[in-house]
Design a protein around this motif. Structure first.
Motif, PDB file in Angstrom:
ATOM      1  N   ALA A 148       0.856  -1.207   0.000  1.00 45.55           N
ATOM      2  CA  ALA A 148       0.000   0.000   0.000  1.00 45.55           C
ATOM      3  C   ALA A 148       0.880   1.242   0.000  1.00 45.55           C
ATOM      4  N   ALA A 149       1.880   1.229  -0.869  1.00 44.95           N
ATOM      5  CA  ALA A 149       2.922   2.272  -0.840  1.00 44.95           C
ATOM      6  C   ALA A 149       2.406   3.637  -1.300  1.00 44.95           C
ATOM      7  N   ALA A 150       1.222   3.691  -1.897  1.00 45.14           N
ATOM      8  CA  ALA A 150       0.653   4.988  -2.294  1.00 45.14           C
ATOM      9  C   ALA A 150      -0.286   5.534  -1.227  1.00 45.14           C
ATOM     10  N   GLY A 151      -0.482   4.786  -0.138  1.00 47.96           N
ATOM     11  CA  GLY A 151      -1.438   5.185   0.897  1.00 47.96           C
ATOM     12  C   GLY A 151      -0.822   6.135   1.920  1.00 47.96           C
ATOM     13  N   GLY A 152      -1.516   6.328   3.035  1.00 49.91           N
ATOM     14  CA  GLY A 152      -1.072   7.275   4.056  1.00 49.91           C
ATOM     15  C   GLY A 152       0.266   6.879   4.658  1.00 49.91           C
ATOM     16  N   VAL A 153       0.292   5.777   5.404  1.00 45.63           N
ATOM     17  CA  VAL A 153       1.539   5.315   6.021  1.00 45.63           C
ATOM     18  C   VAL A 153       2.561   4.960   4.929  1.00 45.63           C
ATOM     19  N   GLY A 154       2.084   4.314   3.867  1.00 46.94           N
ATOM     20  CA  GLY A 154       2.989   3.825   2.814  1.00 46.94           C
ATOM     21  C   GLY A 154       3.769   4.932   2.123  1.00 46.94           C
ATOM     22  N   SER A 155       3.109   6.055   1.823  1.00 39.19           N
ATOM     23  CA  SER A 155       3.799   7.161   1.148  1.00 39.19           C
ATOM     24  C   SER A 155       4.893   7.735   2.035  1.00 39.19           C
ATOM     25  N   ILE A 156       4.556   7.908   3.319  1.00 43.30           N
ATOM     26  CA  ILE A 156       5.535   8.490   4.255  1.00 43.30           C
ATOM     27  C   ILE A 156       6.702   7.518   4.443  1.00 43.30           C
ATOM     28  N   ALA A 157       6.375   6.232   4.631  1.00 46.80           N
ATOM     29  CA  ALA A 157       7.427   5.231   4.872  1.00 46.80           C
ATOM     30  C   ALA A 157       8.348   5.099   3.655  1.00 46.80           C
ATOM     31  N   THR A 158       7.777   5.207   2.460  1.00 47.43           N
ATOM     32  CA  THR A 158       8.593   5.068   1.247  1.00 47.43           C
ATOM     33  C   THR A 158       9.614   6.197   1.169  1.00 47.43           C
ATOM     34  N   ARG A 159       9.144   7.426   1.327  1.00 48.26           N
ATOM     35  CA  ARG A 159      10.073   8.571   1.266  1.00 48.26           C
ATOM     36  C   ARG A 159      11.150   8.469   2.355  1.00 48.26           C
ATOM     37  N   TRP A 160      10.714   8.137   3.556  1.00 48.26           N
ATOM     38  CA  TRP A 160      11.635   8.121   4.695  1.00 48.26           C
ATOM     39  C   TRP A 160      12.678   7.013   4.525  1.00 48.26           C
ATOM     40  N   ALA A 161      12.214   5.848   4.072  1.00 48.21           N
ATOM     41  CA  ALA A 161      13.143   4.720   3.873  1.00 48.21           C
ATOM     42  C   ALA A 161      14.182   5.079   2.817  1.00 48.21           C
ATOM     43  N   LYS A 162      13.754   5.783   1.779  1.00 52.06           N
ATOM     44  CA  LYS A 162      14.715   6.209   0.743  1.00 52.06           C
ATOM     45  C   LYS A 162      15.722   7.201   1.339  1.00 52.06           C
ATOM     46  N   ALA A 163      15.232   8.110   2.181  1.00 51.75           N
ATOM     47  CA  ALA A 163      16.149   9.079   2.811  1.00 51.75           C
ATOM     48  C   ALA A 163      17.170   8.367   3.697  1.00 51.75           C
ATOM     49  N   LEU A 164      16.792   7.194   4.222  1.00 53.96           N
ATOM     50  CA  LEU A 164      17.720   6.426   5.073  1.00 53.96           C
ATOM     51  C   LEU A 164      18.683   5.583   4.246  1.00 53.96           C
ATOM     52  N   GLY A 165      18.489   5.583   2.922  1.00 54.10           N
ATOM     53  CA  GLY A 165      19.413   4.837   2.059  1.00 54.10           C
ATOM     54  C   GLY A 165      18.986   3.407   1.774  1.00 54.10           C
ATOM     55  N   ALA A 166      17.722   3.089   2.045  1.00 54.85           N
ATOM     56  CA  ALA A 166      17.242   1.726   1.774  1.00 54.85           C
ATOM     57  C   ALA A 166      16.891   1.565   0.295  1.00 54.85           C
ATOM     58  N   TYR A 167      16.825   0.309  -0.137  1.00 53.71           N
ATOM     59  CA  TYR A 167      16.314  -0.026  -1.473  1.00 53.71           C
ATOM     60  C   TYR A 167      14.840  -0.397  -1.267  1.00 53.71           C
ATOM     61  N   VAL A 168      13.935   0.330  -1.934  1.00 56.96           N
ATOM     62  CA  VAL A 168      12.506   0.165  -1.644  1.00 56.96           C
ATOM     63  C   VAL A 168      11.738  -0.363  -2.857  1.00 56.96           C
ATOM     64  N   ILE A 169      11.014  -1.461  -2.621  1.00 61.69           N
ATOM     65  CA  ILE A 169      10.060  -1.954  -3.620  1.00 61.69           C
ATOM     66  C   ILE A 169       8.669  -1.636  -3.067  1.00 61.69           C
ATOM     67  N   GLY A 170       7.899  -0.835  -3.789  1.00 61.19           N
ATOM     68  CA  GLY A 170       6.545  -0.499  -3.347  1.00 61.19           C
ATOM     69  C   GLY A 170       5.536  -1.376  -4.071  1.00 61.19           C
ATOM     70  N   VAL A 171       4.460  -1.709  -3.373  1.00 61.02           N
ATOM     71  CA  VAL A 171       3.375  -2.471  -4.002  1.00 61.02           C
ATOM     72  C   VAL A 171       2.106  -1.633  -3.936  1.00 61.02           C
ATOM     73  N   THR A 172       1.387  -1.587  -5.048  1.00 64.43           N
ATOM     74  CA  THR A 172       0.118  -0.864  -5.064  1.00 64.43           C
ATOM     75  C   THR A 172      -0.805  -1.533  -6.094  1.00 64.43           C
ATOM     76  N   SER A 173      -2.034  -0.970  -6.244  1.00 65.82           N
ATOM     77  CA  SER A 173      -3.021  -1.714  -7.032  1.00 65.82           C
ATOM     78  C   SER A 173      -3.214  -1.220  -8.456  1.00 65.82           C
ATOM     79  N   THR A 174      -2.859   0.018  -8.761  1.00 67.07           N
ATOM     80  CA  THR A 174      -3.159   0.531 -10.109  1.00 67.07           C
ATOM     81  C   THR A 174      -1.938   1.245 -10.703  1.00 67.07           C
ATOM     82  N   PRO A 175      -1.870   1.311 -12.031  1.00 67.35           N
ATOM     83  CA  PRO A 175      -0.755   2.028 -12.665  1.00 67.35           C
ATOM     84  C   PRO A 175      -0.702   3.493 -12.247  1.00 67.35           C
TER      85      PRO A 175
END
Ligand code: NDP
Length: 324
Positions: A148-175
């Motif tokens: 749910a990387a486009a959702g509330g928690v997911g959007s914040i976690a994705t940005r933050w994880a990238k800022a920490l230097g992680a490699y992030v694979i997001g999953v969502t439902s639509t293009p």
């Protein structure tokens, strides 16, 4: 006593059980603060209260998250005073113009941060903090799968994880949502209709270090099957329903995996932990590591529609309900 417009739930059920009403709030008791709200945060947990998945005493006004200006405080309150701009994630009954809650659960909003940003981030941003810092500190190079990387928690976690230097694979439902996830910095985006574990192995070799999964029932097995040996499955929500029980032996068979089912409340029980979480979230916002990502706003009287849209997967980022 103050009379306030509020959403009231008298029986559990669909969004139709939410009525726009007016209720009386008593004067603050010792330790309490009364806040005239300027922004209310919508969260998936609010739907669990409405459906009865998380039982609440009825009638009730849903909502835990919000921001506004302190109007009055009860005896013995030292953390906040009338006139302070504050935000909170564990007040009860924030779907209203006024909210009454424990003053030691409110934090002052730093200058330069808008009320609606604070209302969007208190619960969802602190949850991202718990997921990335407190359960297991994410390190540069860690590989994460965020559902749910486009959702509330997911959007914040994705940005933050990238800022920490992680490699992030997001999953969502639509293009369309996938474009947002990419714009938030994810290294790769998968659609939930794909064979997620197979695609994750193609991208990472052995699998991800951590699966951050707020989808719940529908994604549980895909989460486990996407992990590297000894990887960590964090199941922290029920957007598709509660995860079915499973035998501990499953974790051994799939590679000595670890699993936790956290809730933010236990990570912010003390005032010190709450302040630490708020400092981290507001600090990350100020340096641009995260954004409040407010995707849509609803009038208080339209809160039922906000629930329909959240459960219908048509919201993106955070959602603000405007008190009126
Ligand atoms: P979101 O904005 O992420 O909305 C939920 C998303 O889940 C949807 O947009 C959708 O994204 C996805 N989803 C997958 N399957 C379904 C389904 N069957 N029905 C509805 N949605 C589905 O919500 P929040 O940011 O408010 O919360 C995300 C999760 O985090 C929730 O499960 C929530 O309970 C949990 N949470 C847990 C906390 C804790 O302390 N444990 C604290 C805060 C939140 P898509 O279409 O991209 O799949």
């Amino acid at each position: 006593m103050v009379r306030t417009n509020a959403i009231v739930i008298r029986e559990t059920g669909g969004p139709e059980v939410m009525s726009y009403d007016s209720v009386d709030l008593p004067d603050p008791k010792p330790g309490q603060a009364l806040v005239k709200q300027t922004a209310i945060g919508l969260n998936f947990i609010d739907t669990y209260i409405r459906t009865g998945l998380y039982p609440a005493k009825l009638p009730t006004t849903p909502g835990f998250e919000g921001a506004g200006v302190v109007e009055a405080v009860g005896e013995g309150v030292t953390h906040v005073k009338p006139g302070d701009r504050v935000a909170y994630s564990t007040f009860s009954g924030t779907y209203a113009e006024y909210a009454l809650g424990p003053a030691d659960r409110a934090v002052k909003i730093p200058d330069g941060i808008a009320d609606d940003e604070a209302a969007a981030l208190m619960l969802k941003g602190m949850t991202a903090w718990m997921l990335l810092f407190e359960i297991k500190r994410v390190m540069p190079g860690d590989k994460l799968l965020i559902w749910a990387a486009a959702g509330g928690v997911g959007s914040i976690a994705t940005r933050w994880a990238k800022a920490l230097g992680a490699y992030v694979i997001g999953v969502t439902s639509t293009p369309e949502k996938a474009e947002l996830v990419k714009a938030n910095g994810a290294d790769a985006v998968l659609l939930s209709s794909e064979d997620v574990p197979a695609r994750v192995k193609e991208l990472t070799g052995k699998g991800v270090d951590i699966s951050i999964d707020g989808v719940g029932k529908d994604s549980a097995m895909d989460s486990l099957n996407s992990l590297r040996p000894c990887g960590l499955y964090i199941t922290f929500g029920n957007a598709s329903g509660a995860v079915e029980p499973m035998a501990p032996l499953v974790l051994q068979q799939k590679g000595s995996l670890m699993m936790t089912r956290p809730t933010l409340f236990h990570y912010t029980t003390t005032r010190e932990d709450l302040e630490r979480a708020a400092l981290a979230v507001f600090g990350a916002l100020k340096v641009g590591a995260i954004k409040a990502d407010i995707g849509q706003r609803y009038e208080l009287k339209d809160a039922a529609q906000a629930h329909r849209d959240l459960e219908g997967r048509s919201t993106t980022g955070s959602t603000i309900i405007v008190p009126s």
